[in-house]
Scaffold this motif. Structure first.
Motif, PDB file in Angstrom:
ATOM      1  N   ARG A   1      22.639  33.466  38.672  1.00  0.00           N
ATOM      2  CA  ARG A   1      24.015  32.970  38.764  1.00  0.00           C
ATOM      3  C   ARG A   1      24.954  33.817  37.899  1.00  0.00           C
ATOM      4  N   ASP A   2      24.493  34.182  36.707  1.00  0.00           N
ATOM      5  CA  ASP A   2      25.288  35.020  35.810  1.00  0.00           C
ATOM      6  C   ASP A   2      25.474  36.419  36.390  1.00  0.00           C
ATOM      7  N   ILE A   3      24.396  36.947  36.970  1.00  0.00           N
ATOM      8  CA  ILE A   3      24.450  38.280  37.578  1.00  0.00           C
ATOM      9  C   ILE A   3      25.399  38.270  38.769  1.00  0.00           C
ATOM     10  N   MET A   4      25.316  37.199  39.566  1.00  0.00           N
ATOM     11  CA  MET A   4      26.204  37.038  40.720  1.00  0.00           C
ATOM     12  C   MET A   4      27.666  37.037  40.265  1.00  0.00           C
ATOM     13  N   LEU A   5      27.957  36.301  39.229  1.00  0.00           N
ATOM     14  CA  LEU A   5      29.314  36.213  38.702  1.00  0.00           C
ATOM     15  C   LEU A   5      29.809  37.583  38.251  1.00  0.00           C
ATOM     16  N   ASP A   6      28.974  38.292  37.516  1.00  0.00           N
ATOM     17  CA  ASP A   6      29.344  39.637  37.035  1.00  0.00           C
ATOM     18  C   ASP A   6      29.621  40.585  38.194  1.00  0.00           C
ATOM     19  N   ARG A   7      28.780  40.506  39.221  1.00  0.00           N
ATOM     20  CA  ARG A   7      28.918  41.441  40.347  1.00  0.00           C
ATOM     21  C   ARG A   7      30.149  41.136  41.194  1.00  0.00           C
ATOM     22  N   VAL A   8      30.484  39.878  41.339  1.00  0.00           N
ATOM     23  CA  VAL A   8      31.709  39.534  42.080  1.00  0.00           C
ATOM     24  C   VAL A   8      32.932  40.004  41.295  1.00  0.00           C
ATOM     25  N   GLU A   9      32.890  39.847  39.977  1.00  0.00           N
ATOM     26  CA  GLU A   9      33.998  40.313  39.144  1.00  0.00           C
ATOM     27  C   GLU A   9      34.129  41.840  39.218  1.00  0.00           C
ATOM     28  N   ASP A  10      32.984  42.527  39.235  1.00  0.00           N
ATOM     29  CA  ASP A  10      33.006  43.986  39.361  1.00  0.00           C
ATOM     30  C   ASP A  10      33.582  44.407  40.716  1.00  0.00           C
ATOM     31  N   ALA A  11      33.201  43.684  41.771  1.00  0.00           N
ATOM     32  CA  ALA A  11      33.711  43.995  43.105  1.00  0.00           C
ATOM     33  C   ALA A  11      35.213  43.750  43.178  1.00  0.00           C
ATOM     34  N   GLN A  12      35.650  42.689  42.534  1.00  0.00           N
ATOM     35  CA  GLN A  12      37.074  42.377  42.492  1.00  0.00           C
ATOM     36  C   GLN A  12      37.848  43.519  41.832  1.00  0.00           C
ATOM     37  N   THR A  13      37.317  44.018  40.725  1.00  0.00           N
ATOM     38  CA  THR A  13      37.959  45.134  40.024  1.00  0.00           C
ATOM     39  C   THR A  13      37.972  46.390  40.882  1.00  0.00           C
ATOM     40  N   SER A  14      36.867  46.664  41.568  1.00  0.00           N
ATOM     41  CA  SER A  14      36.798  47.864  42.411  1.00  0.00           C
ATOM     42  C   SER A  14      37.784  47.783  43.569  1.00  0.00           C
ATOM     43  N   GLN A  15      38.014  46.579  44.093  1.00  0.00           N
ATOM     44  CA  GLN A  15      38.988  46.417  45.169  1.00  0.00           C
ATOM     45  C   GLN A  15      40.412  46.604  44.656  1.00  0.00           C
ATOM     46  N   GLU A  16      40.669  46.115  43.465  1.00  0.00           N
ATOM     47  CA  GLU A  16      41.988  46.314  42.867  1.00  0.00           C
ATOM     48  C   GLU A  16      42.242  47.803  42.632  1.00  0.00           C
ATOM     49  N   ASP A  17      41.216  48.499  42.153  1.00  0.00           N
ATOM     50  CA  ASP A  17      41.342  49.942  41.933  1.00  0.00           C
ATOM     51  C   ASP A  17      41.561  50.676  43.254  1.00  0.00           C
ATOM     52  N   ALA A  18      40.848  50.227  44.302  1.00  0.00           N
ATOM     53  CA  ALA A  18      40.983  50.860  45.617  1.00  0.00           C
ATOM     54  C   ALA A  18      42.390  50.661  46.176  1.00  0.00           C
ATOM     55  N   GLN A  19      42.951  49.490  45.964  1.00  0.00           N
ATOM     56  CA  GLN A  19      44.329  49.248  46.393  1.00  0.00           C
ATOM     57  C   GLN A  19      45.275  50.273  45.778  1.00  0.00           C
TER      58      GLN A  19
ATOM     59  N   LYS B   1      43.578  39.562  50.097  1.00  0.00           N
ATOM     60  CA  LYS B   1      42.904  38.331  50.503  1.00  0.00           C
ATOM     61  C   LYS B   1      41.481  38.287  49.934  1.00  0.00           C
ATOM     62  N   ALA B   2      40.795  39.435  49.983  1.00  0.00           N
ATOM     63  CA  ALA B   2      39.433  39.495  49.461  1.00  0.00           C
ATOM     64  C   ALA B   2      39.419  39.268  47.950  1.00  0.00           C
ATOM     65  N   ILE B   3      40.406  39.820  47.271  1.00  0.00           N
ATOM     66  CA  ILE B   3      40.519  39.627  45.819  1.00  0.00           C
ATOM     67  C   ILE B   3      40.770  38.156  45.501  1.00  0.00           C
ATOM     68  N   GLU B   4      41.594  37.532  46.317  1.00  0.00           N
ATOM     69  CA  GLU B   4      41.882  36.100  46.140  1.00  0.00           C
ATOM     70  C   GLU B   4      40.624  35.266  46.384  1.00  0.00           C
ATOM     71  N   GLN B   5      39.874  35.625  47.441  1.00  0.00           N
ATOM     72  CA  GLN B   5      38.626  34.911  47.731  1.00  0.00           C
ATOM     73  C   GLN B   5      37.612  35.116  46.603  1.00  0.00           C
ATOM     74  N   SER B   6      37.622  36.317  46.030  1.00  0.00           N
ATOM     75  CA  SER B   6      36.718  36.599  44.909  1.00  0.00           C
ATOM     76  C   SER B   6      37.022  35.678  43.742  1.00  0.00           C
ATOM     77  N   GLN B   7      38.304  35.497  43.469  1.00  0.00           N
ATOM     78  CA  GLN B   7      38.691  34.648  42.346  1.00  0.00           C
ATOM     79  C   GLN B   7      38.300  33.197  42.593  1.00  0.00           C
ATOM     80  N   GLN B   8      38.448  32.742  43.830  1.00  0.00           N
ATOM     81  CA  GLN B   8      38.060  31.379  44.154  1.00  0.00           C
ATOM     82  C   GLN B   8      36.558  31.175  43.961  1.00  0.00           C
ATOM     83  N   PHE B   9      35.769  32.177  44.338  1.00  0.00           N
ATOM     84  CA  PHE B   9      34.320  32.079  44.176  1.00  0.00           C
ATOM     85  C   PHE B   9      33.950  32.129  42.693  1.00  0.00           C
TER      86      PHE B   9
END
Length: 223
Positions: A43-61, A208-216
Motif C-alpha cells: 500500500r505504501d509502495i502503491m502510494l509512492d508510485r502514484v505520487e511519482d506518476a503524478q509528478t511525471s505527468q506534471e513535468d510532461a505537461q 484529468k489524470a493528475i486530478e484522478q491521481s490525487q483522488q486515489f
C-alpha cells in the motif's frame, strides 16, 4: 528441416520470454517481501508510485507546452540562424520523448504493484473469522479497485495522446534538419495548428489524470 529450425527458434524465443517473466515476477515478489520486513507495505509502495506518476505527468505537461512554445517561435522566424533553430526544436522533441517515456514507466510501475496489492488483499479477506469485518474489507477493496481503474484509464488516455504529438514533433525536426530555409518555415506553419490542438488536448487529459491521481492518493491515505 527448415521448418523444424523455425519451430525450434520460435520455441526458444518463447522459452526465453517465459523465463524472463518468471524471473521478473520473482524479483518483484522478493522486493515486496524485503520491503515488508522493514515496515514498507505494498500500500505504501502503491502510494509512492502514484505520487511519482503524478509528478511525471506534471513535468510532461510543462515539457510539451515548452515544445509547443518553441515551435511557435520557429514559425515566427524573421531571419537568423536556422541551424540553431533546428537544434532547439530537436532538443524539445528529445526532451518530450524522455518525458513521455518517464510517464509510461511510472504507469507500468503502478500496475505492477497494484496487481500484487489487490491479490494480497483478496487472499487476506478470506482469513477473516468475523463476517462483519470481512464484508467491510471487501467493500473497501471494491471501492479502491474502482477508483484505481478510473485512475489507470485516465493515465492511459493521457499517455495515448502523447504519441501523435511526439510523431509530429519528430517530423518537424527531421523536416527542418533537411530544409534549412524560409520555405520550410512556411510548411511548418500548417503543421503547427494541428500540433497546438493536440498538445492542448494532451494537457487537458493529463490534468484529468493528475486530478484522478490525487483522488486515489487521498483515498489511500484516509482508509
Amino acid at each position: 528441416m527448415k521448418a523444424l529450425k523455425i519451430i525450434n527458434s520460435a520455441v526458444s524465443k518463447l522459452t526465453f520470454v517465459v523465463i524472463t517473466l518468471v524471473l521478473l515476477v520473482g524479483c518483484q515478489s522478493a522486493y515486496y517481501s524485503a520491503m515488508e520486513k522493514v515496515g514498507v507495505h505494498k500500500r505504501d509502495i502503491m502510494l509512492d508510485r502514484v505520487e511519482d506518476a503524478q509528478t511525471s505527468q506534471e513535468d510532461a505537461q510543462v515539457q510539451f507546452k515548452s515544445a509547443l512554445e518553441q515551435l511557435s517561435q520557429l514559425i515566427s522566424y524573421d531571419g537568423g540562424d536556422l541551424a540553431a533553430q533546428y537544434e532547439l526544436v530537436n532538443e524539445q522533441y528529445l526532451a518530450s520523448k524522455a518525458s513521455a517515456d518517464e510517464v509510461s514507466s511510472r504507469i507500468d510501475a503502478i500496475e505492477s504493484v497494484a496487481d500484487a496489492l489487490f491479490d494480497e488483499w483478496n487472499e487476506e479477506i478470506q482469513q477473516y473469522s468475523s463476517n462483519s469485518l470481512k464484508q467491510q474489507s471487501q467493500q473497501k477493496l471494491r471501492k479502491t479497485e474502482r477508483t484505481y481503474q478510473t485512475l489507470i484509464k485516465s493515465m492511459y488516455r493521457a499517455k495515448d495522446r502523447m504519441a501523435p504529438v511526439l510523431s509530429a514533433l519528430k517530423d518537424n525536426s527531421l523536416y527542418l534538419k533537411h530544409n534549412l530555409n524560409a520555405q520550410a518555415i512556411g510548411a511548418l506553419q500548417v503543421e503547427y495548428i494541428t500540433i497546438k490542438r493536440d498538445v492542448e488536448s494532451l494537457v487537458a487529459d493529463m490534468s484529468k489524470a493528475i486530478e484522478q491521481s490525487q483522488q486515489f492518493i487521498d483515498l489511500l491515505k484516509t482508509e
